[in-house]
Design a protein around this motif. Structure first.
Motif, mmCIF file in Angstrom:
data_model
loop_
_atom_site.group_PDB
_atom_site.id
_atom_site.type_symbol
_atom_site.label_atom_id
_atom_site.label_comp_id
_atom_site.label_asym_id
_atom_site.label_seq_id
_atom_site.Cartn_x
_atom_site.Cartn_y
_atom_site.Cartn_z
ATOM 1 N N HIS A 139 -19.544 2.015 -2.680
ATOM 2 C CA HIS A 139 -18.612 0.896 -2.905
ATOM 3 C C HIS A 139 -17.162 1.262 -2.593
ATOM 4 O O HIS A 139 -16.240 0.868 -3.310
ATOM 5 N N GLY A 140 -16.954 2.028 -1.548
ATOM 6 C CA GLY A 140 -15.591 2.400 -1.198
ATOM 7 C C GLY A 140 -15.559 3.393 -0.053
ATOM 8 O O GLY A 140 -16.597 3.775 0.485
ATOM 9 N N PRO A 141 -14.351 3.839 0.314
ATOM 10 C CA PRO A 141 -14.183 4.672 1.501
ATOM 11 C C PRO A 141 -14.346 6.175 1.278
ATOM 12 O O PRO A 141 -14.001 6.961 2.150
ATOM 13 N N VAL A 142 -14.864 6.572 0.114
ATOM 14 C CA VAL A 142 -15.179 7.989 -0.117
ATOM 15 C C VAL A 142 -16.524 8.072 -0.842
ATOM 16 O O VAL A 142 -16.926 7.125 -1.532
ATOM 17 N N PRO A 143 -17.220 9.196 -0.703
ATOM 18 C CA PRO A 143 -18.458 9.352 -1.469
ATOM 19 C C PRO A 143 -18.185 9.349 -2.969
ATOM 20 O O PRO A 143 -17.078 9.677 -3.411
ATOM 21 N N SER A 144 -19.211 9.013 -3.731
ATOM 22 C CA SER A 144 -19.090 9.101 -5.200
ATOM 23 C C SER A 144 -19.393 10.546 -5.590
ATOM 24 O O SER A 144 -20.525 10.902 -5.894
ATOM 25 N N PHE A 145 -18.377 11.382 -5.556
ATOM 26 C CA PHE A 145 -18.557 12.795 -5.847
ATOM 27 C C PHE A 145 -19.193 12.978 -7.226
ATOM 28 O O PHE A 145 -18.828 12.299 -8.182
ATOM 29 N N ASP A 146 -20.128 13.915 -7.336
ATOM 30 C CA ASP A 146 -20.730 14.182 -8.643
ATOM 31 C C ASP A 146 -19.719 14.832 -9.579
ATOM 32 O O ASP A 146 -19.621 14.458 -10.753
ATOM 33 N N VAL A 147 -19.000 15.817 -9.060
ATOM 34 C CA VAL A 147 -17.950 16.481 -9.835
ATOM 35 C C VAL A 147 -16.762 16.718 -8.924
ATOM 36 O O VAL A 147 -16.912 17.222 -7.805
ATOM 37 N N LEU A 148 -15.586 16.353 -9.383
ATOM 38 C CA LEU A 148 -14.343 16.634 -8.679
ATOM 39 C C LEU A 148 -13.487 17.469 -9.613
ATOM 40 O O LEU A 148 -13.138 17.022 -10.711
ATOM 41 N N MET A 149 -13.189 18.698 -9.206
ATOM 42 C CA MET A 149 -12.433 19.614 -10.048
ATOM 43 C C MET A 149 -10.974 19.678 -9.614
ATOM 44 O O MET A 149 -10.658 19.636 -8.428
ATOM 45 N N LEU A 150 -10.103 19.795 -10.592
ATOM 46 C CA LEU A 150 -8.666 19.859 -10.349
ATOM 47 C C LEU A 150 -8.048 20.916 -11.251
ATOM 48 O O LEU A 150 -8.294 20.921 -12.462
ATOM 49 N N GLY A 151 -7.249 21.780 -10.680
ATOM 50 C CA GLY A 151 -6.392 22.624 -11.493
ATOM 51 C C GLY A 151 -5.154 21.839 -11.890
ATOM 52 O O GLY A 151 -4.687 20.974 -11.149
ATOM 53 N N VAL A 152 -4.643 22.113 -13.065
ATOM 54 C CA VAL A 152 -3.443 21.434 -13.558
ATOM 55 C C VAL A 152 -2.267 22.400 -13.446
ATOM 56 O O VAL A 152 -2.308 23.500 -13.998
ATOM 57 N N GLY A 153 -1.223 21.993 -12.729
ATOM 58 C CA GLY A 153 -0.050 22.842 -12.578
ATOM 59 C C GLY A 153 0.867 22.769 -13.787
ATOM 60 O O GLY A 153 0.799 21.818 -14.577
ATOM 61 N N PRO A 154 1.756 23.743 -13.943
ATOM 62 C CA PRO A 154 2.700 23.725 -15.066
ATOM 63 C C PRO A 154 3.599 22.493 -15.076
ATOM 64 O O PRO A 154 4.130 22.122 -16.126
ATOM 65 N N ASP A 155 3.761 21.848 -13.903
ATOM 66 C CA ASP A 155 4.562 20.621 -13.819
ATOM 67 C C ASP A 155 3.701 19.370 -13.912
ATOM 68 O O ASP A 155 4.171 18.269 -13.643
ATOM 69 N N THR A 156 2.431 19.526 -14.275
ATOM 70 C CA THR A 156 1.412 18.469 -14.393
ATOM 71 C C THR A 156 0.857 18.020 -13.047
ATOM 72 O O THR A 156 0.103 17.044 -12.999
ATOM 73 N N HIS A 157 1.163 18.706 -11.941
ATOM 74 C CA HIS A 157 0.587 18.269 -10.669
ATOM 75 C C HIS A 157 -0.899 18.588 -10.624
ATOM 76 O O HIS A 157 -1.376 19.540 -11.253
ATOM 77 N N VAL A 158 -1.634 17.755 -9.897
ATOM 78 C CA VAL A 158 -3.038 17.998 -9.583
ATOM 79 C C VAL A 158 -3.207 17.800 -8.083
ATOM 80 O O VAL A 158 -2.485 17.018 -7.469
ATOM 81 N N ALA A 159 -4.209 18.514 -7.495
ATOM 82 C CA ALA A 159 -4.320 18.563 -6.034
ATOM 83 C C ALA A 159 -2.915 18.911 -5.501
ATOM 84 O O ALA A 159 -2.284 19.832 -6.006
ATOM 85 N N SER A 160 -2.417 18.149 -4.517
ATOM 86 C CA SER A 160 -1.013 18.333 -4.116
ATOM 87 C C SER A 160 -0.235 17.055 -4.392
ATOM 88 O O SER A 160 0.608 16.618 -3.614
ATOM 89 N N LEU A 161 -0.531 16.467 -5.544
ATOM 90 C CA LEU A 161 0.178 15.279 -6.021
ATOM 91 C C LEU A 161 1.191 15.744 -7.063
ATOM 92 O O LEU A 161 0.828 16.063 -8.199
#
Length: 260
Positions: A139-161
């Motif tokens: 139902h969209g332009p990306v697969p429904s990932f089973d698990v998506l992992m993110l590290g949390v930066g000290p400034d609260t960034h995730v991925a490169s957001l």
């Protein structure tokens, strides 16, 4: 939006081992249900620590590695094989030690690849690859990932957001080029919050005292523009995996009653 669940472990080593065991179980369950699984990896010390723990886990052989798709949440826009690239570090920690299907390892484009220095074109190409892998059930332009992992930066960034930068404000595209990131290298490729939220489960990893303030801010009602980690959540589950140091500033009302 799924409310976050918190699991707090005694230290980062135990956190990595427990998260690796949890990931093995989730992959095996997905493969049993649908014949394949899809996971988005994260870099950084916590993401790589989890992969190293997975490599050392005897239960890793329960996974059918040939039926696993691997994607990345973000990447440093550097040449192929650069030691700072997330995929390079992931190969060293785990990927080279397991029998993956190379066609199912979806690394983000490189600086010396077909798009040259055009990070925006490279990001669009990765978005197209994601869209090609998505099925009608997604139902969209990306697969429904089973698990998506993110590290949390000290400034609260995730991925490169990063807080307040244009990428965290993106609402249409699934992958963007990042210019002027506040930590080196400044040019990166990143999934956006809409792509992250397509995942069935989003796991946020935070260990160490330097992550304590970020975890407290993101879990205390901050807005996603100021605290991108607050905007990262899964369709069916959002899981924060922390060590005691990273959880040390959480309000007691958030602290889980039973943690390892």
């Amino acid at each position: 939006m799924t409310p976050p669940q918190l699991v707090v472990h005694r230290d980062k080593e135990l956190m990595a081992q427990a998260a690796a065991a949890r990931l093995i179980t989730r992959i095996v369950d997905a493969q049993a249900a649908r014949g394949h699984a899809s996971v988005v990896l994260t870099g950084g010390r916590n993401g790589n620590g989890l992969l190293a723990a997975l490599a050392a886990a005897p239960a890793r052989d329960a996974v059918d590695w040939s039926r696993l798709d691997l994607w990345w949440g973000d990447e440093r826009f550097l040449p192929e094989g650069d030691p700072e690239r997330n995929v390079t570090q992931a190969r060293e920690a785990l990927l080279d030690a397991v029998p993956l299907d190379p066609a199912r390892v979806h690394a983000m484009p490189t600086l010396d690849g077909p798009y040259g220095k055009d990070v925006d074109e490279a990001a669009a190409a990765y978005a197209a690859e994601l869209a090609a892998a998505a099925g009608p059930e997604d139902h969209g332009p990306v697969p429904s990932f089973d698990v998506l992992m993110l590290g949390v930066g000290p400034d609260t960034h995730v991925a490169s957001l990063f807080p307040e930068l244009p990428a965290v404000r993106e609402t249409e595209r699934t992958v963007v080029g990042v210019h002027g990131a506040p930590k080196p290298p400044p040019v990166r490729i990143s999934l956006t919050l809409p792509a992250i939220r397509a995942a069935r489960e989003v796991w946020l990893l935070a260990a160490g005292e330097d992550k304590a303030e970020a975890a407290a801010i993101a879990l205390s009602g901050a807005g996603e523009i100021q605290a991108p980690a607050a905007g990262a959540y899964g369709r069916s589950r959002t899981l924060w995996l922390l060590d005691a140091a990273a959880a040390s500033q959480l309000p007691r009302a958030l602290y889980p009653p039973a943690s390892a």
